[in-house]
Scaffold this active site. Structure first.
Site, PDB file in Angstrom:
ATOM      1  N   SER A 303      17.054  17.487 -13.323  1.00 22.26           N
ATOM      2  CA  SER A 303      17.809  16.077 -12.578  1.00 22.26           C
ATOM      3  C   SER A 303      19.016  16.705 -12.406  1.00 22.26           C
ATOM      4  O   SER A 303      19.355  17.950 -11.939  1.00 22.26           O
ATOM      5  CB  SER A 303      17.399  15.085 -13.402  1.00 22.26           C
ATOM      6  OG  SER A 303      18.031  13.929 -13.075  1.00 22.26           O
ATOM      7  N   ASP A 359       8.583  12.728  -6.299  1.00 24.25           N
ATOM      8  CA  ASP A 359       9.766  12.375  -6.861  1.00 24.25           C
ATOM      9  C   ASP A 359      11.037  12.347  -6.118  1.00 24.25           C
ATOM     10  O   ASP A 359      10.998  13.048  -5.037  1.00 24.25           O
ATOM     11  CB  ASP A 359      10.201  13.485  -7.971  1.00 24.25           C
ATOM     12  CG  ASP A 359      11.515  13.325  -8.576  1.00 24.25           C
ATOM     13  OD1 ASP A 359      11.973  12.420  -8.623  1.00 24.25           O
ATOM     14  OD2 ASP A 359      11.785  14.234  -9.591  1.00 24.25           O
ATOM     15  N   HIS A 414       9.799  11.552 -11.959  1.00 22.88           N
ATOM     16  CA  HIS A 414      10.955  12.032 -12.095  1.00 22.88           C
ATOM     17  C   HIS A 414      10.889  12.758 -13.445  1.00 22.88           C
ATOM     18  O   HIS A 414      11.735  13.697 -13.649  1.00 22.88           O
ATOM     19  CB  HIS A 414      12.117  11.306 -12.001  1.00 22.88           C
ATOM     20  CG  HIS A 414      13.322  11.809 -12.212  1.00 22.88           C
ATOM     21  ND1 HIS A 414      13.735  13.273 -11.261  1.00 22.88           N
ATOM     22  CD2 HIS A 414      14.608  11.777 -12.831  1.00 22.88           C
ATOM     23  CE1 HIS A 414      15.082  13.695 -11.548  1.00 22.88           C
ATOM     24  NE2 HIS A 414      15.486  12.912 -12.483  1.00 22.88           N
TER      25      HIS A 414
END
Lengths: 503, 503
Positions: A303, A359, A414
């Site tokens: 991320s 995602d 995610h």
């Protein structure tokens, strides 16, 4: 003068249903979940799941789990660790400068194991992070660098942590910086943002070089910060490129700010994350090169952490031009413009972007203005202000795994543990989930609820007893004192760092 | 034929904000929370909270907590147990048939301690309840009756559990019955609904009689079942009253169903909760009376459990007419009509309803049709179909406690731990929270978030490490096996129950 692009970011609702439990099976699973009940009802002599699991020698089967889930990983008695093989013969391809592209489809099992290893290093930055706003150490690591891997069961990987990295920010990336509710707290301005580790002798022999790892922490939930990501590009100062202003690399303002911010008024960020990490990388490279060793650098992160990994790799490749620099990122957003991507390519930085198809985060920033626009270069003319992804992509699909729910779950798609589960089962673009995957499936639900109910793993089960509260000698429930060794200290952390004991 | 009334039940939104944490103090606390910061900012020589706490001999003060919170209870080093005194001189008033009314305003400290004791017995039915839908024992007690009090730290009270009570239901009180997601489970039809306990010799001497306690489980959150409570009155069969049909007592259909349902097809409810509990009460009364002891019965419960307590008390007083029967209920809804209340009075059942002013549950069912209508008897004519409360009321106010947030929090107002906290601090209608209260304040936030942030107690902190999952010898996270002693068994539970070892 370069244009500054504001990309459109969609506001994505968080699925609030992801952790709810239904007593009824999802309608698309109706057949499989009903099957065992039918067996019992009609008194079938043969229990099919049991027979299959007996054939596979995987121990006791539980009748209510659908047949398809009875692989090695679905059972309770298979070791969770994949075999460790000497992979030094593929050193250049895996840890050197040679391209990964030949190893991706089908995914070479040695590379898969390495990807999972680095993913677990990135996962450690979540698992050890103190999220508790009532803790005076909120935003720090729960454990000192010496105990981190031991506490998280990662000692098996053969690395030692040599330094912790802290970061602050001058920009408003909402809620990436966790703060304590205490008036007196270890730091009001900084968060633990990652660490530098290095392979021990045995692991270095196995992989064929001394491997320095930098793992960057991201944010657990995409909603925390992506909603307000402005997507404002900012020039990346690169002293090597002063002669070519038009090619100026630009990167997202917020990411760069986290990476480079510092302030004399702080305890942990008198130097920036960039300065902290580069000082340590240079020190380790010098130390091992002096001993005549081959050294490589692998930067990883999930991320936001994947974005920082790219900035870090760019800087490391610029500073130490002959160092092989690899990036393995998970669910990382776009970071910069085309010129930034070109520079990474020129500097020989190898990037593997592991991406889950469902995602949203890797689609940001630049949902509209991205590398797809290259086709229209004639129309758009100047494209330096467009966000672009860099490197190779390993694209995973939630639907590949028989263990996962297929409903919409923004956080679940995610989650780094979802990524690692899918990597562990990945064979190739065509094949389904590999039967011999061994990573513990329960880990998927550590923070989320992506696992199918039949597996009986509670959603978000990774939690401390009584949120870390303990009952003291007077019978009162209190926030515990941290063990002295795990209390953050800018003095201890900033002193020249001793190399891991095992080296 | 009696009329059946349908009372209006409001649909109450659950406060979703109750567990959120704000970095900013609530505006109505602005002054107090800012005060300590000001002390530091202006370099005051005297730390007022510290000085006060030194005067009170309560150990180290923490400067960010407002001064008003520095009572004994706010500190970490005062024992949590109030002094145990011999209260046998007030036996008739506290545990016998004599009225409590003289002890309520101001609240007699001996009675306060007894109320907290019974409230903790009721709380035990939540603390030991297996809520985990992935557990095959979901809906049972986590611990066997022999270990219950020890596991929950209640052995100090001097009681032993002699029997567990299970209940099923034929009606749809939504979600009061917790079910496992397992196909094979300890019971699909029944839940652990409470227990019978009895005082040991020492405690019996202290209070002046052998005290049988029945504690009934309720529901943690009011929204779980109150939303759909139909408020349908149903005749309560009372063989003593056959001669007077017009006085027929009627009670809420759903409560009665839980209390009386049974089925030969079940494992735990071949007999109803009513039959189970009455058999045990009669056995214990006979046993101790044979030994020449004075025996009393105290029935307690919170929420739905308070309603069951009233039904149970009615039945016990009917069956054993010379037994002193006391009810101490917490946040209980109305249960029956006026005739039901009259019968309880006639039978000499003493009822103390502990009620938090802000709690909605005691206002249900019968928000519109209740004892307030008595004033209009001339108008309404027949009032037997109107719900009515029974007994004395001890009315608590969330605003009395300096430790609690004052914002709207439906779950928090109803939580039994909020009740126990307020009882512990209650002096009289006029006085504020008592400074010498010692019960651990942190308990308020076990399941909710009513405590002010300055106290640094996380909301809903009562949780198992990793939701009870454990890592097995193969490195996999799995649902643990229960210890054999804690596995429910209808055979063990249904055998004639041995009295507590201490007796």
């Amino acid at each position: 003068m370069a244009l500054t692009a504001i990309s459109t970011v969609h506001h994505l609702p968080l699925s609030s249903d992801s952790t709810k439990i239904s007593l009824r099976p999802r309608s698309n699973h109706q057949t499989t979940t009903d099957a065992p009940a039918n067996h019992r009802r009609h008194g079938f002599a043969i229990n099919i799941p049991n027979t299959i699991s007996n054939l596979l020698h995987i121990g006791t089967a539980r009748p209510s789990i659908p047949e398809e889930l009875f692989t090695n990983s679905g059972d309770r008695k298979t070791p969770t660790i994949s075999p460790k093989e000497n992979i030094s013969s593929l050193r250049d391809a895996i840890h050197g400068r040679a391209d990964w592209s030949n190893l991706l489809d089908p995914l070479h099992p040695w590379l898969r194991r390495e990807i999972v290893k680095y993913g677990e290093f990135a996962q450690a930055t979540y698992d050890a992070f103190d999220f508790n706003p009532f803790s005076e150490f909120c935003g720090s690591s729960l454990y000192s660098r010496r105990r981190l891997f031991k506490k998280l069961g990662l000692s098996k990987n053969g690395y030692g942590v040599t330094k912790y990295i802290h970061a602050m920010s001058n920009v408003e990336l909402p809620r990436w910086l966790e703060r304590s509710l205490h008036a007196d707290t270890w730091s009001k301005d900084s968060n633990w943002m990652g660490y530098v580790a290095v392979s021990d002798d045995e692991e270095s022999r196995r992989i064929g070089c001394r491997d320095i790892v930098v793992a960057w922490r991201g944010t657990v939930s995409p909603a925390e910060w992506l909603e307000d990501l402005q997507g404002k590009l900012e020039p990346l100062r690169d002293d090597d490129d002063d002669d070519d202003d038009d090619d100026d690399a630009k990167v997202e303002h917020g990411f760069l700010s986290i990476y480079t911010s510092k302030s004399e008024a702080t305890r942990y960020n008198k130097s920036s994350a960039s300065e902290q990490v580069m000082e340590e990388i240079k020190r380790l490279v010098a130390y091992y090169r002096e001993r005549g060793e081959e050294v490589s650098l692998t930067v990883t992160g999930h991320s936001l952490g994947g974005a920082l990994a790219l900035l870090n790799a760019h800087e490391a490749a610029t500073s130490i031009s002959d160092l092989p620099v690899n990036v393995i990122s998970f669910g990382a957003p776009r970071v910069g413009n085309d010129a930034f991507g070109d520079q990474l390519l020129e500097k020989g930085v190898k990037v593997l972007r592991v991406v889950v198809k469902q995602d949203m985060v890797p689609k940001l920033p630049g949902v509209l203005l991205n590398e797809g626009l290259k086709r229209f270069e004639a129309v758009t003319g100047e494209i330096e202000w467009v966000y672009t992804h860099v490197g190779l992509e390993l694209c995973l699909d939630v639907k590949q795994s028989p263990y996962l729910k297929h409903g919409f779950d923004l956080s679940g798609f995610h989650s780094l543990e979802t990524y690692l589960h899918l990597v562990d089962g990945y064979l190739s673009k065509q094949d389904g989930y590999r039967r011999s995957a061994r990573r513990d499936i329960a880990l998927v639900n550590k923070f989320g609820g992506m696992l199918r109910n039949e597996l009986r793993i509670p959603a978000g089960w990774y939690q401390m007893a009584n949120k870390g509260m303990v009952r003291n000698a007077y019978g009162r429930w209190v926030q515990p004192e941290r063990e002295p060794e795990d209390i953050p200290s800018p003095y201890r952390d900033c002193r020249p760092v001793v190399l891991p004991e095992s080296l």
